[in-house]
Design a protein around this motif. Structure first.
Motif, PDB file in Angstrom:
ATOM      1  N   ALA A   1      79.218 -25.820 100.715  1.00 51.61           N
ATOM      2  CA  ALA A   1      80.614 -25.391 100.600  1.00 51.61           C
ATOM      3  C   ALA A   1      81.232 -25.151 101.975  1.00 51.61           C
ATOM      4  O   ALA A   1      82.397 -25.502 102.215  1.00 51.61           O
ATOM      5  CB  ALA A   1      80.691 -24.109  99.763  1.00 51.61           C
TER       6      ALA A   1
ATOM      7  N   LYS B   1      89.436 -17.182 104.611  1.00 51.84           N
ATOM      8  CA  LYS B   1      89.514 -18.196 103.544  1.00 51.84           C
ATOM      9  C   LYS B   1      88.116 -18.666 103.151  1.00 51.84           C
ATOM     10  O   LYS B   1      87.801 -18.831 101.976  1.00 51.84           O
ATOM     11  CB  LYS B   1      90.314 -19.409 104.042  1.00 51.84           C
TER      12      LYS B   1
ATOM     13  N   LYS C   1      85.999 -18.361  99.543  1.00 47.31           N
ATOM     14  CA  LYS C   1      85.409 -19.542  98.893  1.00 47.31           C
ATOM     15  C   LYS C   1      83.914 -19.317  98.630  1.00 47.31           C
ATOM     16  O   LYS C   1      83.401 -19.598  97.541  1.00 47.31           O
ATOM     17  CB  LYS C   1      85.635 -20.762  99.800  1.00 47.31           C
TER      18      LYS C   1
ATOM     19  N   PHE D   1      84.420 -27.187 103.541  1.00 49.79           N
ATOM     20  CA  PHE D   1      85.579 -26.432 104.022  1.00 49.79           C
ATOM     21  C   PHE D   1      85.882 -26.797 105.478  1.00 49.79           C
ATOM     22  O   PHE D   1      87.027 -27.055 105.852  1.00 49.79           O
ATOM     23  CB  PHE D   1      85.265 -24.931 103.901  1.00 49.79           C
TER      24      PHE D   1
END
Ligand SMILES: Cc1ncc(COP(=O)(O)O)c(C=O)c1O
Length: 362
Positions: free
Chosen positions: A254, A45, A49, A258
């Motif tokens: 990021a 995941k 991203k 996350f």
């Protein structure tokens, strides 16, 4: 004369570069890293991203979403914000540069984290070190006397301390914070907070001279290089002026957002490291040839206490068995024959304990 000799400061030329040993092929227990990778599902995941990020753009320098996520998940008191750094190493540098008025001083107990003195030197601040007591607790009288004598602009208290691993006495910390008053700041460095069981973060509103500094490194994200610090709005506004505008890159930003949304994964890893710490400490305590110091961090300090055997010899024997710990014996007189070992997975801890046992009794 070479150009370097012409232009580089003599004190910089006299320094040895920060040495990081090559750990390939070793059980790596020298840098207080979390040994666990992300579960494969989260890896995928996160990869998706990160792959979709606009790498062609600079980060948006307010970092508003990441800061909000840190405030929400890390117990930052209501009304307080954070300043972000490329690791807390950079935050230490930012604080040093911001406070580097002529004659300003930095105070910290010794042995302590080496970057406090190095950043002070680089910024042109005088560093004053105050030795801990033989049991590695704070020497409160000596600390208070040093605060009165030097009126430091910055006092660092690592809570818990590196390389000793102990949490300083809370009343002693508060007495130092009171003594410093409004003549300086006290940076409470909580790099090991996930393993500590206490924090100054909730106490920030009572102490306008305190800066709480943290990192995500020990939590399992050392590779992304992210630190944060909280303090009064007035102090943070000044520190933020010294921060390079894009110091946190978009991949780090990021990834951190996350991972903070999946902080349960990191919390569970920290919990298992805390449980392992108790087991490793108990196994070390059972060894007659070592003394073990109490730890509130993800590492343990031990002293080789066997006639005719030095800590350096045990370090070398561990290296031959492909186990890398940190030999801190030369760092300070109080650490003679001491080694610092990161608490890791059950398998790596067992490998370390077996290697240590056979290094003590070869
Ligand atoms: C007490 C202390 N503060 C700060 C740091 C630096 O952490 P970072 O990885 O965020 O630069 C360390 C690293 O070992 C540390 O021990």
């Amino acid at each position: 004369m070479s150009v370097a000799k012409n232009i580089i400061r003599a004190d910089v030329r006299a320094l040895a570069a920060y040495h990081v040993p090559d750990a390939s092929g070793f059980v790596k227990l020298d840098a207080m890293e979390n040994p666990y990778l992300l579960p494969p599902e989260l890896q995928h995941k996160l990869g998706e991203k990160l792959g979709a990020l606009a790498l062609n753009r600079y980060p948006v320098p307010s970092y508003a979403a990441l800061k909000a996520a840190i405030r929400d998940t890390m117990g930052v008191p209501a009304g307080f914000d954070v300043v972000l750094g490329n690791g807390s190493d950079e935050l230490i540098s930012i604080v040093s540069v911001a406070c580097a008025q002529p004659g300003a001083k930095v105070l910290a107990p010794l042995p302590g984290f080496v970057m406090y003195a190095m950043s002070a030197q680089f910024a042109g601040l005088e560093f004053v070190g105050v030795p801990l007591q033989a049991d590695l607790s704070l020497d409160l009288d000596a600390m208070l006397a040093a605060v009165r004598a030097h009126r430091p602009a910055i006092t660092y208290l690592a809570y818990p301390n590196n390389p000793t691993g102990n949490l300083y006495d809370l009343d002693a910390m508060l007495a130092i914070i009171r003594e410093v008053g409004d003549s300086g700041i006290v940076v409470v460095d909580e790099a090991y907070q996930p393993f500590a069981g206490d924090s100054f973060m909730p106490r920030l509103p009572q102490h306008p001279n305190v800066v709480v500094m943290r990192t995500v490194s020990k939590l399992g994200l050392a590779g992304i290089r992210l630190g944060y610090m909280s303090a009064s709005a007035e102090l943070l506004a000044e520190f933020d002026k010294v921060r390079p505008p894009y110091n946190v890159n978009v991949l780090t930003e990021a990834t951190a957002e996350f991972m903070l949304a999946h902080s349960d994964v990191l919390d569970a890893q920290a919990e298992s490291i805390r449980a392992e710490r108790a087991k490793v400490a108990a196994a070390l305590t059972a060894l007659a040839a070592v003394d073990v110091f109490p730890s509130a961090a993800n590492f343990i300090l031990l002293r080789v206490n066997q006639p005719g055997l030095t800590g350096a010899q045990v370090f070398e024997r561990l290296l031959q068995k492909k186990v890398l710990v940190k030999n801190v014996g030369k760092m300070h007189a109080l650490l003679e024959n001491c080694l610092r070992v990161t608490v890791s997975t059950p398998e790596e801890n067992a490998a370390f304990l077996a290697a240590l046992q056979s290094s003590l009794n070869p």
